[in-house]
Design a protein around this motif. Structure first.
Motif, PDB file in Angstrom:
ATOM      1  N   VAL A  75       0.761  -1.072  -0.149  1.00  0.00           N
ATOM      2  CA  VAL A  75      -0.034  -0.062   0.010  1.00  0.00           C
ATOM      3  C   VAL A  75       0.908   1.214   0.134  1.00  0.00           C
ATOM      4  O   VAL A  75       0.437   2.463  -0.184  1.00  0.00           O
ATOM      5  CB  VAL A  75      -1.022   0.159   1.184  1.00  0.00           C
ATOM      6  CG1 VAL A  75      -1.979  -1.066   1.118  1.00  0.00           C
ATOM      7  CG2 VAL A  75      -0.412   0.001   2.525  1.00  0.00           C
ATOM      8  N   LEU A 289      -9.838  -5.058   6.786  1.00  0.00           N
ATOM      9  CA  LEU A 289      -9.323  -3.539   6.409  1.00  0.00           C
ATOM     10  C   LEU A 289     -10.711  -2.907   6.642  1.00  0.00           C
ATOM     11  O   LEU A 289     -11.818  -3.428   6.108  1.00  0.00           O
ATOM     12  CB  LEU A 289      -9.149  -3.372   5.089  1.00  0.00           C
ATOM     13  CG  LEU A 289      -8.568  -2.037   4.374  1.00  0.00           C
ATOM     14  CD1 LEU A 289      -7.337  -1.640   5.499  1.00  0.00           C
ATOM     15  CD2 LEU A 289      -8.182  -2.265   3.169  1.00  0.00           C
ATOM     16  N   ARG A 315      -4.123  -4.199  -3.567  1.00  0.00           N
ATOM     17  CA  ARG A 315      -4.364  -3.016  -3.879  1.00  0.00           C
ATOM     18  C   ARG A 315      -5.749  -2.608  -4.378  1.00  0.00           C
ATOM     19  O   ARG A 315      -6.310  -1.752  -3.999  1.00  0.00           O
ATOM     20  CB  ARG A 315      -3.458  -2.457  -4.852  1.00  0.00           C
ATOM     21  CG  ARG A 315      -2.070  -2.166  -4.281  1.00  0.00           C
ATOM     22  CD  ARG A 315      -0.961  -1.697  -5.307  1.00  0.00           C
ATOM     23  NE  ARG A 315       0.544  -1.724  -4.977  1.00  0.00           N
ATOM     24  CZ  ARG A 315       1.506  -2.079  -5.685  1.00  0.00           C
ATOM     25  NH1 ARG A 315       1.590  -2.096  -6.910  1.00  0.00           N
ATOM     26  NH2 ARG A 315       2.915  -2.044  -4.980  1.00  0.00           N
ATOM     27  N   VAL A 318      -7.955  -2.681  -1.401  1.00  0.00           N
ATOM     28  CA  VAL A 318      -7.696  -1.379  -0.491  1.00  0.00           C
ATOM     29  C   VAL A 318      -8.566  -0.114  -1.435  1.00  0.00           C
ATOM     30  O   VAL A 318      -9.116   0.365  -0.720  1.00  0.00           O
ATOM     31  CB  VAL A 318      -6.122  -1.002  -0.346  1.00  0.00           C
ATOM     32  CG1 VAL A 318      -6.349   0.390   0.321  1.00  0.00           C
ATOM     33  CG2 VAL A 318      -5.434  -2.024   0.469  1.00  0.00           C
ATOM     34  N   CYS A 321     -12.252  -0.658  -0.758  1.00  0.00           N
ATOM     35  CA  CYS A 321     -12.508  -0.114   0.848  1.00  0.00           C
ATOM     36  C   CYS A 321     -12.377   1.212   0.799  1.00  0.00           C
ATOM     37  O   CYS A 321     -13.476   1.887   1.344  1.00  0.00           O
ATOM     38  CB  CYS A 321     -11.402  -0.853   1.679  1.00  0.00           C
ATOM     39  SG  CYS A 321     -11.296  -0.048   3.362  1.00  0.00           S
TER      40      CYS A 321
END
Ligand code: SAM
Ligand code: SF4
Length: 348
Positions: A75, A289, A315, A318, A321
């Motif tokens: 990240v 997450l 990724r 992420v 999210c």
């Protein structure tokens, strides 16, 4: 046919294969900070966080240091430059200083900080300093044994104070105290904590009690707001002077004492939510997450980490999210729902 020297001098209109756009959510907030919970375990039992009869997760459910490092490495290219280690109590995780060193070896990561209850700080401060840890926040709500016992349901105030002393001796220059404010319980702690912080050259922040206690006893009438705390401080020390705000995403509104000695931060998530400037993501100790403390949805990073997923897949998770982040936590709104997880299972 175009000559190669011409091609080399032409502007590039195609994206760089390595370029990763930053983590911007639907409200334009850019995410650069990750709260990494390293355990749900703790050596005390603060009533605003844990139940008395807590059952901790089996160890194999928690991410290993290698899994955490792998996640962070994936990240950082998305613009995550700051990590705060939290929990549960992060210092109960064996050899936490090794994780600090592993994270700081990641190119592009600028800052690793720690939030701790301080109970094990005296033993670990110098290892943490040597590993390169930059900043420490110590949670301390009171300087009186009986109130400490009432809040934490354990003994240990003296150990926390010794931990702070040891961290200063080890060379940590920016140590901050975090105190949770609770109406009917901590009013009398405000001035002694401020004196203690001023004497030792520590920053002090007061945090409003949030509805994240495992026992679900939080109610709005327990709110001792930042404005209330400010009034108590000003009655004792004179008017507080607003301080510059170097980082617009910081949760605290900062002040200096009028005599120039020491600083106070007020974190008012309930009375004055700061969601509009939030830049934070959270990874729970078992690799879930979250885009908010109050999120009711999670993204399973552990499943990806344990099934051989590549960085691009991590990724993507992420980004999903971040894209789903709500505008605000909504405490006090009619449709507000508390998350299932209490604070110790999220990482504050
Ligand atoms: N165990 C460490 C500690 O206490 O510093 C790190 C984890 S703890 C969950 C992080 C911070 O959250 C602490 O400063 C704690 O006081 C704060 N906290 C816990 N429950 C809270 C609540 N319900 N409302 C506001 N702050 C809370
Ligand atoms: Fe432990 Fe921190 Fe929760 Fe207190 S606030 S019970 S110290 S995790």
């Amino acid at each position: 046919m175009m000559h190669s020297y011409l091609l080399a001098s032409m502007p590039r209109h195609f994206p760089d294969a390595d370029f990763e756009p930053p983590l911007v959510d639907g409200f334009g907030r850019r995410h650069s900070s990750l709260r990494l919970s390293v355990t749900d375990r703790c050596n005390i039992r603060c009533f605003y966080c844990m139940p008395v009869d807590v059952v901790f997760r089996p160890r194999q459910e928690l991410l290993t240091f290698e899994e955490m490092e792998r996640f962070v490495r994936a990240v950082v290219p998305l613009g995550v430059t700051k990590i705060r280690l939290t929990g549960g109590e992060p210092l109960v995780r064996h050899e936490l200083h090794k994780l600090v060193a592993m994270l700081l070896a990641i190119e592009g990561l600028e800052d690793v900080a720690l939030t701790t209850n301080g109970m094990l700080l005296a033993q670990q401060a110098s290892d943490l300093k040597q590993a390169g840890l930059q900043r420490i926040n110590v949670s301390l709500d009171t300087l009186r044994d009986e109130v400490f016992r009432q809040i934490t349901r354990r003994e240990g105030l003296q150990r926390v104070v010794e931990g702070i002393d040891a961290a200063q001796l080890a060379g940590f220059e920016r140590i901050r105290l975090n105190a949770v404010s609770i109406r009917g319980l901590t009013e009398a702690e405000i001035v002694p904590l401020a004196r203690f912080a001023r004497e030792r050259n520590l920053e002090l922040r007061f945090i409003e009690f949030m509805p994240l206690d495992a026992d679900r006893h939080w109610s709005p009438d327990q709110l001792l707001s930042g404005a209330d705390v400010r009034r108590v401080l000003e009655a004792q020390f004179g008017q507080l002077v607003p301080a510059p705000r170097p980082d617009p995403s910081q949760p605290a509104v900062d002040f200096r004492f009028a005599d120039g000695r020491g600083g106070i931060g007020l974190i008012n998530p309930v009375s004055e939510p700061f969601c509009g400037d939030c830049n934070r993501l959270r990874l729970t100790a078992e690799g879930q997450l979250r885009n908010c403390l109050f999120s009711t949805v999670e993204w399973d990073a552990r499943r990806l980490l344990r099934s051989g997923a590549n960085d691009a897949e991590l990724r993507r998770l992420v980004r999903s999210c971040v894209a789903a982040k709500a505008a605000a936590h909504g405490i006090g709104q009619p449709d507000f729902h508390r998350p299932e997880r209490p604070m110790y299972q999220i990482g504050g």
